[in-house]
Design a protein around this motif. Structure first.
Motif, PDB file in Angstrom:
ATOM      1  N   LEU A 167       0.810  -1.244   0.031  1.00 63.14           N
ATOM      2  CA  LEU A 167      -0.056   0.101  -0.121  1.00 63.14           C
ATOM      3  C   LEU A 167       0.697   1.281   0.161  1.00 63.14           C
ATOM      4  O   LEU A 167       1.763   1.338   0.888  1.00 63.14           O
ATOM      5  CB  LEU A 167      -0.886   0.013   1.110  1.00 63.14           C
ATOM      6  N   GLY A 168       0.759   2.104  -0.928  1.00 67.17           N
ATOM      7  CA  GLY A 168       1.534   3.172  -1.151  1.00 67.17           C
ATOM      8  C   GLY A 168       0.801   4.514  -1.660  1.00 67.17           C
ATOM      9  O   GLY A 168      -0.503   4.673  -1.861  1.00 67.17           O
ATOM     10  N   LEU A 169       1.438   5.204  -2.575  1.00 65.58           N
ATOM     11  CA  LEU A 169       1.004   6.375  -3.122  1.00 65.58           C
ATOM     12  C   LEU A 169       0.980   6.603  -4.412  1.00 65.58           C
ATOM     13  O   LEU A 169       2.287   6.244  -5.218  1.00 65.58           O
ATOM     14  CB  LEU A 169       1.580   7.648  -2.491  1.00 65.58           C
ATOM     15  N   ASN A 170       0.093   7.142  -5.179  1.00 65.90           N
ATOM     16  CA  ASN A 170       0.181   7.757  -6.595  1.00 65.90           C
ATOM     17  C   ASN A 170       0.254   9.199  -6.128  1.00 65.90           C
ATOM     18  O   ASN A 170      -1.023   9.981  -6.156  1.00 65.90           O
ATOM     19  CB  ASN A 170      -1.041   7.271  -7.406  1.00 65.90           C
ATOM     20  N   PHE A 171       1.424   9.499  -6.094  1.00 65.87           N
ATOM     21  CA  PHE A 171       1.818  11.047  -5.567  1.00 65.87           C
ATOM     22  C   PHE A 171       1.533  11.949  -6.711  1.00 65.87           C
ATOM     23  O   PHE A 171       2.020  11.996  -7.692  1.00 65.87           O
ATOM     24  CB  PHE A 171       3.399  11.190  -5.197  1.00 65.87           C
ATOM     25  N   ASP A 182       4.177  21.432   1.987  1.00 66.28           N
ATOM     26  CA  ASP A 182       5.255  21.319   1.107  1.00 66.28           C
ATOM     27  C   ASP A 182       5.526  19.891   0.524  1.00 66.28           C
ATOM     28  O   ASP A 182       5.668  19.023   0.978  1.00 66.28           O
ATOM     29  CB  ASP A 182       6.543  21.544   2.360  1.00 66.28           C
ATOM     30  N   TYR A 183       5.122  20.124  -0.952  1.00 61.80           N
ATOM     31  CA  TYR A 183       5.155  18.875  -1.598  1.00 61.80           C
ATOM     32  C   TYR A 183       6.565  18.293  -1.691  1.00 61.80           C
ATOM     33  O   TYR A 183       6.733  16.999  -1.812  1.00 61.80           O
ATOM     34  CB  TYR A 183       4.664  19.044  -2.941  1.00 61.80           C
ATOM     35  N   LEU A 184       7.585  19.048  -1.709  1.00 60.00           N
ATOM     36  CA  LEU A 184       9.088  18.383  -1.650  1.00 60.00           C
ATOM     37  C   LEU A 184       9.420  17.610  -0.199  1.00 60.00           C
ATOM     38  O   LEU A 184      10.022  16.580  -0.455  1.00 60.00           O
ATOM     39  CB  LEU A 184      10.024  19.447  -1.791  1.00 60.00           C
ATOM     40  N   GLU A 185       8.873  18.281   0.699  1.00 57.60           N
ATOM     41  CA  GLU A 185       9.000  17.553   2.080  1.00 57.60           C
ATOM     42  C   GLU A 185       8.358  16.318   2.175  1.00 57.60           C
ATOM     43  O   GLU A 185       8.669  15.225   2.581  1.00 57.60           O
ATOM     44  CB  GLU A 185       8.783  18.507   3.242  1.00 57.60           C
ATOM     45  N   ALA A 186       7.191  16.360   1.489  1.00 60.46           N
ATOM     46  CA  ALA A 186       6.230  15.149   1.651  1.00 60.46           C
ATOM     47  C   ALA A 186       6.878  14.119   0.427  1.00 60.46           C
ATOM     48  O   ALA A 186       6.828  12.924   1.084  1.00 60.46           O
ATOM     49  CB  ALA A 186       4.979  15.461   0.904  1.00 60.46           C
ATOM     50  N   VAL A 187       7.874  14.469  -0.264  1.00 58.64           N
ATOM     51  CA  VAL A 187       8.230  13.342  -1.224  1.00 58.64           C
ATOM     52  C   VAL A 187       9.415  12.904  -0.281  1.00 58.64           C
ATOM     53  O   VAL A 187       9.638  11.240  -0.169  1.00 58.64           O
ATOM     54  CB  VAL A 187       9.144  14.042  -2.532  1.00 58.64           C
ATOM     55  N   ARG A 188      10.263  13.784   0.477  1.00 54.34           N
ATOM     56  CA  ARG A 188      11.286  13.221   1.158  1.00 54.34           C
ATOM     57  C   ARG A 188      10.833  12.347   2.357  1.00 54.34           C
ATOM     58  O   ARG A 188      11.539  11.290   2.764  1.00 54.34           O
ATOM     59  CB  ARG A 188      12.054  14.498   1.866  1.00 54.34           C
ATOM     60  N   ARG A 189       9.659  12.339   3.025  1.00 55.75           N
ATOM     61  CA  ARG A 189       9.343  11.836   3.937  1.00 55.75           C
ATOM     62  C   ARG A 189       8.661  10.357   3.578  1.00 55.75           C
ATOM     63  O   ARG A 189       8.565   9.457   4.466  1.00 55.75           O
ATOM     64  CB  ARG A 189       8.313  12.530   5.203  1.00 55.75           C
ATOM     65  N   PHE A 190       7.891  10.590   2.538  1.00 53.30           N
ATOM     66  CA  PHE A 190       7.051   9.419   1.881  1.00 53.30           C
ATOM     67  C   PHE A 190       7.616   8.709   0.679  1.00 53.30           C
ATOM     68  O   PHE A 190       7.144   7.936   0.108  1.00 53.30           O
ATOM     69  CB  PHE A 190       5.709   9.624   1.736  1.00 53.30           C
ATOM     70  N   GLY A 191       8.960   9.222   0.343  1.00 54.79           N
ATOM     71  CA  GLY A 191       9.438   8.653  -0.947  1.00 54.79           C
ATOM     72  C   GLY A 191       9.423   6.907  -0.939  1.00 54.79           C
ATOM     73  O   GLY A 191       9.367   6.447  -2.065  1.00 54.79           O
ATOM     74  N   SER A 192       9.555   6.008   0.344  1.00 55.92           N
ATOM     75  CA  SER A 192       9.710   4.735  -0.181  1.00 55.92           C
ATOM     76  C   SER A 192       8.353   4.175  -0.335  1.00 55.92           C
ATOM     77  O   SER A 192       8.040   2.951  -0.795  1.00 55.92           O
ATOM     78  CB  SER A 192      10.334   3.867   1.260  1.00 55.92           C
ATOM     79  N   ARG A 193       7.062   5.209   0.090  1.00 50.44           N
ATOM     80  CA  ARG A 193       6.048   4.587  -0.260  1.00 50.44           C
ATOM     81  C   ARG A 193       5.401   5.277  -1.764  1.00 50.44           C
ATOM     82  O   ARG A 193       4.204   4.983  -1.974  1.00 50.44           O
ATOM     83  CB  ARG A 193       5.038   5.312   0.669  1.00 50.44           C
ATOM     84  N   ILE A 194       6.233   5.803  -2.466  1.00 51.12           N
ATOM     85  CA  ILE A 194       5.789   6.375  -3.804  1.00 51.12           C
ATOM     86  C   ILE A 194       5.748   5.319  -4.880  1.00 51.12           C
ATOM     87  O   ILE A 194       6.840   5.004  -5.318  1.00 51.12           O
ATOM     88  CB  ILE A 194       6.418   7.748  -4.242  1.00 51.12           C
ATOM     89  N   TYR A 195       4.853   4.706  -5.103  1.00 52.98           N
ATOM     90  CA  TYR A 195       4.823   3.702  -6.377  1.00 52.98           C
ATOM     91  C   TYR A 195       4.478   4.202  -7.633  1.00 52.98           C
ATOM     92  O   TYR A 195       4.591   3.591  -8.698  1.00 52.98           O
ATOM     93  CB  TYR A 195       3.759   2.567  -5.945  1.00 52.98           C
ATOM     94  N   HIS A 196       4.093   5.576  -7.924  1.00 56.13           N
ATOM     95  CA  HIS A 196       3.418   5.901  -9.093  1.00 56.13           C
ATOM     96  C   HIS A 196       3.246   7.494  -8.803  1.00 56.13           C
ATOM     97  O   HIS A 196       3.092   7.862  -7.919  1.00 56.13           O
ATOM     98  CB  HIS A 196       2.303   5.419  -9.695  1.00 56.13           C
TER      99      HIS A 196
END
Length: 279
Positions: A167-171, A182-196
């Motif tokens: 279970l992850g994100l289509n960011f 802050d979308y950049l900080e969100a990427v940094r914190r949840f990068g391992s959950r971004i699948y698309h």
């Protein structure tokens, strides 16, 4: 990374869509696989197999990156909820047949507080995620305001309740801009959950915001990448820093480029803008 786009039939049937994408330099298609989809209908794939789709893709440098359908998977009407959940499970099974690693959908929502929604989420979603685990398919939740999974602090609660890595994100950064997240900080914190990823821009109309306030209407709009406020160079760099190396999928909801020709034109503008930031 590959640049693709989300499509639901705007460019004709699947063969016509693949040919247009290939001819114009796109490398991936995110297919709206709603019930009865004119492009890929999961129910038909499960009955007839994936041979026809694979034949259409043969010889083309275009992949299907994701099967997408975003209903309310927590619909208060239990009959509708079951129907939606079952179709998402069929999408997962069809993805296996098509060798597509990701399906995308919404968590959904019910009326009431966030705590109430989390309770329903904990009841509804384990069986869907278990189905994805069984078939080795990742579920990527789009962080759209249409469902509860629209901000990072809610993602934290979601992943704590269901820690499965399936279970992850289509960011989609566009949905964070008008929330002033802050979308950049969100990427940094949840990068391992971004699948698309969805590449859709947001333009804040500051002149309008200063007049109506953030509770007013019409002070932001979705745009093609490069025509809004998102820094795509930094966004793509942040994705790369987190090890993301999959698809940048343009989601065209730009009101300026409308109709079929506008759809094509907007996609090509987005492709040109994003391409300059790829190796």
């Amino acid at each position: 990374m590959r640049i693709g786009f989300l499509v639901g039939g705007q460019l004709g049937n699947l063969k016509e869509t693949v040919e247009w994408a290939s001819a114009n330099g796109f490398k991936a298609l995110e297919i709206n696989a709603r019930p009865g989809s004119p492009l890929i209908d999961p129910e038909k794939i499960l009955k007839r197999g994936a041979g026809e789709v694979k034949e259409i893709l043969k010889g083309k440098d275009v992949i299907i990156s994701c099967l997408t359908w975003c209903p309310n998977n927590m619909d208060p009407n239990l009959k509708v909820r079951r129907r939606n959940n079952e179709h998402v499970k069929k999408m997962i099974e069809a993805a296996v047949e098509l060798n597509v690693p990701v399906v995308s959908t919404w968590i959904g929502r019910v009326p009431g507080s966030l705590d109430k929604n989390m309770e329903v989420y904990a009841e509804v979603w384990p069986s869907i995620v278990e189905h994805a685990e069984k078939h080795d398919v990742k579920i990527a939740i789009e962080n759209c305001m249409g469902n509860i999974a629209h901000s990072p602090y809610i993602w934290e609660r979601m992943f704590k309740i269901i820690p499965s890595k399936n279970l992850g994100l289509n960011f989609d950064p566009s949905h964070l801009v008008f929330q002033f997240i802050d979308y950049l900080e969100a990427v940094r914190r949840f990068g391992s959950r971004i699948y698309h990823t969805h590449c859709k821009d947001t333009e804040v109309l500051w002149w309008r915001l200063s007049w109506v306030g953030y509770t007013g209407e019409g002070w932001w709009r979705f745009r093609i990448p490069g025509l809004g406020d998102i820094d795509w160079k930094r966004f793509i760099s942040a994705l790369q820093d987190q090890g993301y190396d999959y698809v940048l999928s343009i989601e065209h909801e730009d009101p300026v480029y409308h109709g079929v020709e506008g759809f094509r034109e907007g996609l090509i503008i987005g492709l040109r803008h994003l391409s300059q930031f790829l190796p």
